[in-house]
Design an enzyme around this catalytic site. Structure first.
Site, short mmCIF file in Angstrom:
data_model
loop_
_atom_site.label_atom_id
_atom_site.label_comp_id
_atom_site.label_asym_id
_atom_site.label_seq_id
_atom_site.Cartn_x
_atom_site.Cartn_y
_atom_site.Cartn_z
CG HIS A 53 66.43 -20.86 95.32
ND1 HIS A 53 67.63 -20.19 95.40
CD2 HIS A 53 65.81 -20.67 96.52
CE1 HIS A 53 67.73 -19.62 96.58
NE2 HIS A 53 66.63 -19.89 97.28
CD GLU A 54 62.32 -22.13 97.56
OE1 GLU A 54 62.55 -22.73 98.63
OE2 GLU A 54 62.49 -20.91 97.42
CG HIS A 79 66.46 -23.87 100.35
ND1 HIS A 79 67.64 -23.44 100.91
CD2 HIS A 79 65.94 -22.78 99.69
CE1 HIS A 79 67.84 -22.17 100.62
NE2 HIS A 79 66.83 -21.75 99.88
#
Length: 461
Positions: free
Chosen positions: A21-22, A25
């Protein structure tokens, strides 16, 4: 040992999902020319730190491994001292479209991971129960459709809004997912089944009257569908139990109970539980000669550790051998099915959450970290395919959760950028502060409900 397995599986699951997920980003932020100051897995005191010479990003593993974050150069940070030459690399200096893409990249990365995981499972092959049904309970959707037990479902056809094509059903899991979507939409379907060498036969199912509150983990049982077609036998007998007093021994194959054929462990256990203090007649098959014998056993009233209710027990462990099928797909079909499964689960999750908000579905469907850890351990013990499928499911849940339009979540920031794109003005700091407090209250409330559900499942209240 089981607790250690659960903790390790939970740590691996959370670690993988947070990193993916990170990194979504992070990667899009770098593509958009944003300077990333820190990439942290976990919160709190850093246990490991390394600064990249190339990008200047600080890579950190922190003490509390329940999440993570990517810290970017941001003019809104009151503690940030930004050199004039670094201003073009600040997140706030990027266009609305770029900021939108950076924030959306996290959930999208979770969806892409789920597609990949499901595709690996489909391509590598998995052994699943054949879609053979047990005798359904009376007054269920399955019994009203005409199922008697022993039929193997090979296809499904949608009568309302469908293309008239019969879609293949390859396994029990495949049947469950197809019926889940049809039940959620209250559709009319036709199940195509065979019984031995006879068939195919059509079984029309009217799912329009199924309550939304019944669309849960046990919805197949509500419909009357249980895996059947297998062989149920006695695996072990507790000393001094009702089963031992009745003369049952390990290896006995259970053929009928009170004259009804035994074709699933679920229906057999349900009958035993409901007959505490009442004798039941078992027909068993014993030994190499396969001789049939009648045995009368009286279940003893005991407390059920799973539910806390008082039920009948005979003190015998059962072995249920159901017919299995190897389900395997080609690489391109696996990717397509992985994408379809990801879409179906994400859509189902969103719709279920919406129905919980309006009171049409129970809040008991929310789960927290305790339940996730429990299922992580169980899936890990079942093997790689089960654990990868579990990871895919949780990855989708994480992506969907972060897309909810709640301030402090990715979805809340995306809502800000949509407002800015439409009005041409950014949402004021004052309104963002008010909305973030409201969003934080929502997150705390959801977390409290999920934790309460976890504890309720553990101590059965």
């Amino acid at each position: 040992m089981d607790l250690l397995t659960e903790l390790l599986a939970f740590a691996v699951a959370i670690g993988v999902l947070v990193v993916v997920h990170e990194y979504g980003h992070y990667s899009v932020a770098r593509l958009c020319g944003v300077k990333v100051l820190r990439f942290s897995i976990g919160f709190g005191k850093p246990l490991f730190q390394r600064v990249s010479r190339k990008t200047g990003t600080e890579w950190t593993i922190a003490a509390l491994p329940l999440g993570g974050y990517v810290k970017m150069l941001d003019e809104r940070d009151p503690d940030a001292v930004i050199a004039p030459e670094d201003l073009p690399y600040a997140f706030t200096r990027k266009s609305v479209a770029q900021r939108f893409a950076i924030v959306a990249a996290g959930p999208i990365a979770n969806f892409l991971l789920a597609i990949l995981l499901f595709a690996i499972v489909y391509a590598s092959g998995v052994s699943e129960p054949v879609a053979t049904v047990a005798a359904p309970a009376s007054n269920t959707v399955a019994s009203r459709a005409g199922f008697d037990g022993g039929e193997t479902i090979v296809g499904i056809r949608y009568r309302d809004g469908g293309d008239g094509e019969t879609h293949a059903v390859r396994s029990w899991s495949d049947l469950r997912w197809k019926l889940l979507g049809a039940t959620f939409d209250h559709r009319h379907v036709v199940l195509v089944a065979r019984e031995g060498t006879r068939g195919p036969f059509d079984f029309p199912l009217d799912l329009s009257s199924v309550s939304d509150r019944q669309v849960d983990d046990d919805f197949m049982s509500h419909l009357g569908f249980e895996p059947g077609g297998g062989t149920l036998s006695v695996a072990s007998v507790e000393p001094g139990s009702a089963a031992q007093r009745a003369g049952l021994v390990p290896g006995d194959k259970l053929r009928s109970i009170d004259g009804k054929p035994v074709d699933s462990a679920t229906s057999f256990i349900a009958t035993i539980k409901s007959h505490a203090g009442q004798p039941v007649l078992l027909q068993i098959e014993r030994g190499y000669a396969r001789a049939l014998q009648n045995v009368t056993v009286t279940p003893v009233l005991q407390r059920d550790d799973a539910t806390g209710a008082s039920v009948g027990r005979i003190g015998a462990a059962l072995a249920d051998q159901v017919p299995m099928v190897e389900v395997r797909y080609g690489p391109f079909e696996s990717i397509q099915l992985g994408a379809q499964r990801t879409w179906d689960i994400a859509l189902y999750s969103l719709r279920m959450f919406g129905r919980m908000l309006v009171g049409e579905a129970s809040l008991k469907n929310l789960s927290g970290p305790v339940t996730i850890a429990d299922y992580a351990g169980k899936s890990a013990r079942l093997g790689p395919s089960a654990f990868l499928s579990f990871l895919g499911l949780v990855s989708i849940s994480l992506g969907v959760l972060n897309l909810l339009p709640i301030p402090v979540l990715d979805g809340g920031h995306l809502l800000y950028y949509l407002v800015e794109a439409v009005t041409g003005k950014a949402v004021s700091d004052r309104w963002q502060l008010v909305l973030q407090r409201a969003g934080l209250a929502c997150i705390v409330a959801l977390s409290a409900i999920a934790l309460f559900n976890d504890l309720a499942r553990l101590i059965h209240f």
